[in-house]
Design an enzyme around this catalytic site. Structure first.
Site, PDB file in Angstrom:
ATOM      1  N   ASP A 221       0.842  -1.202   0.000  1.00 21.79           N
ATOM      2  CA  ASP A 221       0.000   0.000   0.000  1.00 21.79           C
ATOM      3  C   ASP A 221       0.872   1.244   0.000  1.00 21.79           C
ATOM      4  O   ASP A 221       2.102   1.155  -0.020  1.00 21.79           O
ATOM      5  CB  ASP A 221      -0.926  -0.002   1.233  1.00 21.79           C
ATOM      6  CG  ASP A 221      -0.163   0.199   2.550  1.00 21.79           C
ATOM      7  OD1 ASP A 221       1.081   0.206   2.545  1.00 21.79           O
ATOM      8  OD2 ASP A 221      -0.828   0.348   3.578  1.00 21.79           O
TER       9      ASP A 221
ATOM     10  N   ASP B 125       1.319   4.609   2.416  1.00 24.04           N
ATOM     11  CA  ASP B 125       0.941   5.213   3.691  1.00 24.04           C
ATOM     12  C   ASP B 125       1.324   6.687   3.663  1.00 24.04           C
ATOM     13  O   ASP B 125       2.496   7.018   3.460  1.00 24.04           O
ATOM     14  CB  ASP B 125       1.686   4.529   4.846  1.00 24.04           C
ATOM     15  CG  ASP B 125       1.474   3.026   4.845  1.00 24.04           C
ATOM     16  OD1 ASP B 125       0.365   2.579   5.201  1.00 24.04           O
ATOM     17  OD2 ASP B 125       2.416   2.292   4.472  1.00 24.04           O
TER      18      ASP B 125
ATOM     19  N   ASP C 213      -3.436   4.372   2.649  1.00 24.22           N
ATOM     20  CA  ASP C 213      -3.767   4.809   4.008  1.00 24.22           C
ATOM     21  C   ASP C 213      -3.436   6.282   4.131  1.00 24.22           C
ATOM     22  O   ASP C 213      -2.292   6.685   3.879  1.00 24.22           O
ATOM     23  CB  ASP C 213      -2.932   4.038   5.064  1.00 24.22           C
ATOM     24  CG  ASP C 213      -3.334   2.570   5.173  1.00 24.22           C
ATOM     25  OD1 ASP C 213      -4.462   2.221   4.762  1.00 24.22           O
ATOM     26  OD2 ASP C 213      -2.513   1.789   5.686  1.00 24.22           O
TER      27      ASP C 213
HETATM   28  N1  CTP Z   1       0.673   1.210  11.459  1.00 24.02           N
HETATM   29  C1  CTP Z   1       0.102   1.813  12.541  1.00 24.02           C
HETATM   30  N2  CTP Z   1      -1.247   1.713  12.758  1.00 24.02           N
HETATM   31  C2  CTP Z   1      -2.019   1.023  11.898  1.00 24.02           C
HETATM   32  C3  CTP Z   1      -1.451   0.404  10.771  1.00 24.02           C
HETATM   33  C4  CTP Z   1      -0.077   0.523  10.584  1.00 24.02           C
HETATM   34  O1  CTP Z   1       0.794   2.447  13.324  1.00 24.02           O
HETATM   35  N3  CTP Z   1      -3.329   0.940  12.120  1.00 24.02           N
HETATM   36  C5  CTP Z   1       2.112   1.327  11.263  1.00 24.02           C
HETATM   37  C6  CTP Z   1       2.761  -0.036  11.228  1.00 24.02           C
HETATM   38  O2  CTP Z   1       3.289  -0.359  12.474  1.00 24.02           O
HETATM   39  C7  CTP Z   1       3.826   0.138  10.187  1.00 24.02           C
HETATM   40  C8  CTP Z   1       3.398   1.339   9.358  1.00 24.02           C
HETATM   41  O3  CTP Z   1       2.331   1.954  10.053  1.00 24.02           O
HETATM   42  O4  CTP Z   1       5.036   0.426  10.809  1.00 24.02           O
HETATM   43  C9  CTP Z   1       3.007   0.951   7.975  1.00 24.02           C
HETATM   44  O5  CTP Z   1       2.100  -0.120   8.008  1.00 24.02           O
HETATM   45  P1  CTP Z   1       1.874  -1.099   6.800  1.00 24.02           P
HETATM   46  O6  CTP Z   1       1.448  -0.352   5.598  1.00 24.02           O
HETATM   47  O7  CTP Z   1       0.974  -2.176   7.255  1.00 24.02           O
HETATM   48  O8  CTP Z   1       3.309  -1.795   6.622  1.00 24.02           O
HETATM   49  P2  CTP Z   1       4.560  -1.415   5.739  1.00 24.02           P
HETATM   50  O9  CTP Z   1       5.726  -1.538   6.626  1.00 24.02           O
HETATM   51  O10 CTP Z   1       4.350  -0.101   5.052  1.00 24.02           O
HETATM   52  O11 CTP Z   1       4.607  -2.587   4.692  1.00 24.02           O
HETATM   53  P3  CTP Z   1       4.101  -2.560   3.172  1.00 24.02           P
HETATM   54  O12 CTP Z   1       5.265  -2.024   2.411  1.00 24.02           O
HETATM   55  O13 CTP Z   1       3.780  -3.956   2.800  1.00 24.02           O
HETATM   56  O14 CTP Z   1       2.908  -1.683   3.094  1.00 24.02           O
HETATM   57 MN    MN Z   2      -0.582   0.718   5.572  1.00 22.97          MN
HETATM   58 MN    MN Z   3       2.613   0.274   3.907  1.00 21.38          MN
END
Ligand code: CTP
Ligand code: MN
Ligand code: MN
Ligand code: MN
Length: 431
Positions: free
Chosen positions: A209, A211, A355
Site C-alpha cells: 500500500d 501510507d 492509508d
Molecule cells: N501502522 C500503525 N497503525 C495502523 C497500521 C499501521 O501504526 N493501524 C504502522 C505499522 O506499524 C507500520 C506502518 O504503520 O510500521 C506501515 O504499516 P503497513 O502499511 O501495514 O506496513 P509497511 O511496513 O508499510 O509494509 P508494506 O510495504 O507492505 O505496506
Molecule cells: Mn498501511
Molecule cells: Mn505500507
C-alpha cells in the site's frame, strides 16, 4: 585476521530499537525460514502462538543485523533471542541448505490457503480459517461462493480488485500518488504537509500500500483536511472504496490505557484516517525490474509474493537508481506478465491500497516514527520505553508514567533523544 561472527556480535544490544537493521542483510537463507514459521504462528491467532511468532521474529531480527552470513552453528551460540528451536532450524539450514520445517509449512494446505485468503483486503486469520474449514481453497472459490464474503463490502471490494491489489505497489506509484495529493492540498492551503511513510520511507521499492501522513503547522488546522481532500479526489473519480475514521484522541487516552495490556500487541491509534482503495493510472508504474529477472517464473514469483514484498528490493542492488531521471538505463518497461493484464486490459488504472492519516502538528514526529515502522521496530520501541524508562510510547506521544506528563518532540531525532536512544535512520528500522 578473520574475526568470527561471534566476536563481532557479542555486543548486539537486546532491544531491536537499539541496533541498525538494514533492508538488505546477509542471512536471508535463515530469516526466510523463520518468517514463514512466524507467519504460521500468527495465523493460529491465539496468545501462545502470538508469543511463538514473536520469538521467531526476534530471532530473525538478530540475523538481519549480523555483519556477515552465518556459516556455522557455533557462530550463534552467544546471541540473544536464539532459543533451542531456532538453533535446530538454523542447524538444519546450514546442514541441508534449507529448513525442512519451514518447507513443510510452506507446502501445507492450510498455510497456503491462509496466505491466499489473508492476502485479500479486509480478511484476517479468523475469517480465512473459517473459509478453510468450509472447504474453500482459492480466490476463485471465494468469488463463486455467493453467501460468504460478499456481505462485507470491504471484502467484496478486496475480491473484485484482488489481482490489482496483489500486484506490488511500486515506488514510482507512491510518488505519483503523493504528487497528486500534494497538488490538491496546495490548492486548499499550501501550508499542508505530506509525507510518504511506511515501507517506502524505510527504503523498500515496493509494498502492499501507500501510507501518507498529513499535517498542518498550525495546531487544529489539520481538522477537516481529510474530508475536503477526499471530496476532491472523489470528484476526480479516484476513489474506489474507503472508510473514514474520526479521531478518537483526547488527553485522557494516554493515561487511561492499560500500559501492560493490549497496546504492545496492537498498532491501533486514535488518528483521523482513511483506509481505502484508489485508482492510479497504469502509466505511474515505472517499473525498474532491472535485476536479472529473466525467467517468467521468477517474475510470477515476485508479483504474487504477498509474504515478503521486500524480495523485490533484495534482488535489486541499487534501491534508488530509478529515482534519477537522467539514468534512462534503469527506467525500463515492466516485463509483461499475466498478472499485469489479467482482466485489466480495458482500463487505464490499477486499484491501489492507500492509508491517509491526519495528525496534529504537536504529535507529528511520534506519528512519523509510528507510521514509518517497521511494525516490529515499533513494538521494540514501545517495549523498551515501558521496561527501561517507565514511559509509554504511542504514535501520538511519549508519556512519562512516573512524572505524569507528556514529552514533546520537534523532530524524529528528538523522539529518539527523549527515549535515550541513538538516532536510527528510517532505512535502519527494517527489523
Ligand atoms: N501502522 C500503525 N497503525 C495502523 C497500521 C499501521 O501504526 N493501524 C504502522 C505499522 O506499524 C507500520 C506502518 O504503520 O510500521 C506501515 O504499516 P503497513 O502499511 O501495514 O506496513 P509497511 O511496513 O508499510 O509494509 P508494506 O510495504 O507492505 O505496506
Ligand atoms: Mn498501511
Ligand atoms: Mn505500507
Ligand atoms: Mn525472503
Amino acid at each position: 585476521a578473520k574475526t568470527t561472527v561471534n566476536e563481532r556480535t557479542e555486543n548486539i544490544p537486546i532491544y531491536e530499537c537499539q541496533r541498525e537493521t538494514p533492508l538488505q542483510h546477509h542471512n536471508e537463507h535463515i530469516t526466510h525460514a523463520l518468517e514463514i514459521l512466524a507467519k504460521e504462528a500468527d495465523f493460529r491467532n491465539d496468545d501462545i502462538n502470538y508469543s511463538r511468532a514473536l520469538a521467531f521474529r526476534r530471532a530473525a531480527c538478530v540475523f538481519k543485523c549480523l555483519p556477515s552470513r552465518v556459516e556455522g552453528v557455533q557462530e550463534i551460540q552467544s546471541l540473544h533471542n536464539i532459543g533451542s528451536h531456532v538453533k535446530r532450524i538454523v542447524e538444519d539450514i546450514l546442514d541441508n541448505g534449507y529448513s525442512s520445517e519451514a518447507e513443510k509449512t510452506e507446502n501445507n494446505d492450510w498455510f497456503k490457503t491462509m496466505m491466499t485468503f489473508t492476502g485479500v483486503f479486509g480478511v484476517g486469520p479468523a475469517i480465512a480459517d473459517k473459509w478453510y474449514r468450509l472447504g474453500l481453497r482459492t480466490i476463485e472459490d471465494l468469488k463463486i461462493e455467493q453467501t460468504l464474503p460478499n456481505k462485507d463490502e470491504r471484502i467484496s471490494t478486496g475480491l473484485t480488485f484482488h489481482d490489482d491489489l496483489t500486484l506490488p505497489v511500486l515506488r514510482s506509484e507512491a510518488e505519483a500518488l503523493a504528487d497528486l495529493i500534494r497538488c490538491e492540498l496546495d490548492t486548499i492551503d499550501p501550508q499542508y504537509q505530506l509525507v510518504v511513510t511506511g515501507g517506502f520511507r524505510r527504503g523498500k521499492d515496493c509494498g502492499h500500500d501507500v501510507d501518507i501522513l498529513l499535517t498542518h503547522p498550525v495546531e487544529g488546522k489539520e481538522k477537516g483536511i481529510l474530508e475536503d481532500l477526499l471530496h476532491r479526489l472523489d470528484r476526480q473519480g479516484r476513489l474506489i472504496y474507503g472508510k473514514r475514521e474520526q479521531s478518537t484522541w483526547n488527553d485522557g487516552v494516554l493515561q487511561g490505557e492499560n500500559i501492560k495490556g493490549q497496546y504492545l500487541k496492537s498498532t491501533l491509534d486514535h488518528f483521523e484516517k482513511w483506509i481505502g482503495i484508489m485508482k492510479l493510472d497504469k502509466k505511474c508504474r515505472q517499473c525498474c525490474l532491472n535485476y536479472g529477472l529473466n525467467s517468467n517464473e521468477k517474475q510470477q514469483e515476485l508479483l504474487h509474493s504477498s509474504l515478503d514484498m521486500k524480495k523485490v528490493s533484495h534482488l535489486r542492488p541499487d534501491t534508488m537508481s530509478h529515482m534519477d531521471p537522467k539514468n534512462n538505463s534503469t527506467k525500463r518497461k515492466c516485463p509483461s506478465s499475466s498478472s499485469e493484464d489479467r482482466g485489466t486490459n480495458d482500463r487505464t488504472w490499477y486499484a491501489r491500497r492507500v492509508d491517509l492519516i491526519v495528525t496534529p502538528t504537536s504529535q507529528f514526529y511520534y506519528a512519523l516514527v509510528g507510521w514509518t515502522g517497521s511494525k516490529h521496530f515499533n513494538r521494540s520501541l514501545r517495549l523498551y520505553a515501558q521496561k527501561e524508562l517507565h514511559m509509554k510510547l504511542t504514535s501520538h506521544a511519549l508519556y512519562d508514567t512516573t512524572k505524569k506528563h507528556l514529552i514533546p518532540a520537534n523532530s524524529e531525532q528528538e523522539v529518539f533523544k527523549n527515549l535515550h536512544l541513538r538516532y536510527l535512520e528510517p532505512v535502519e528500522r527494517n527489523c
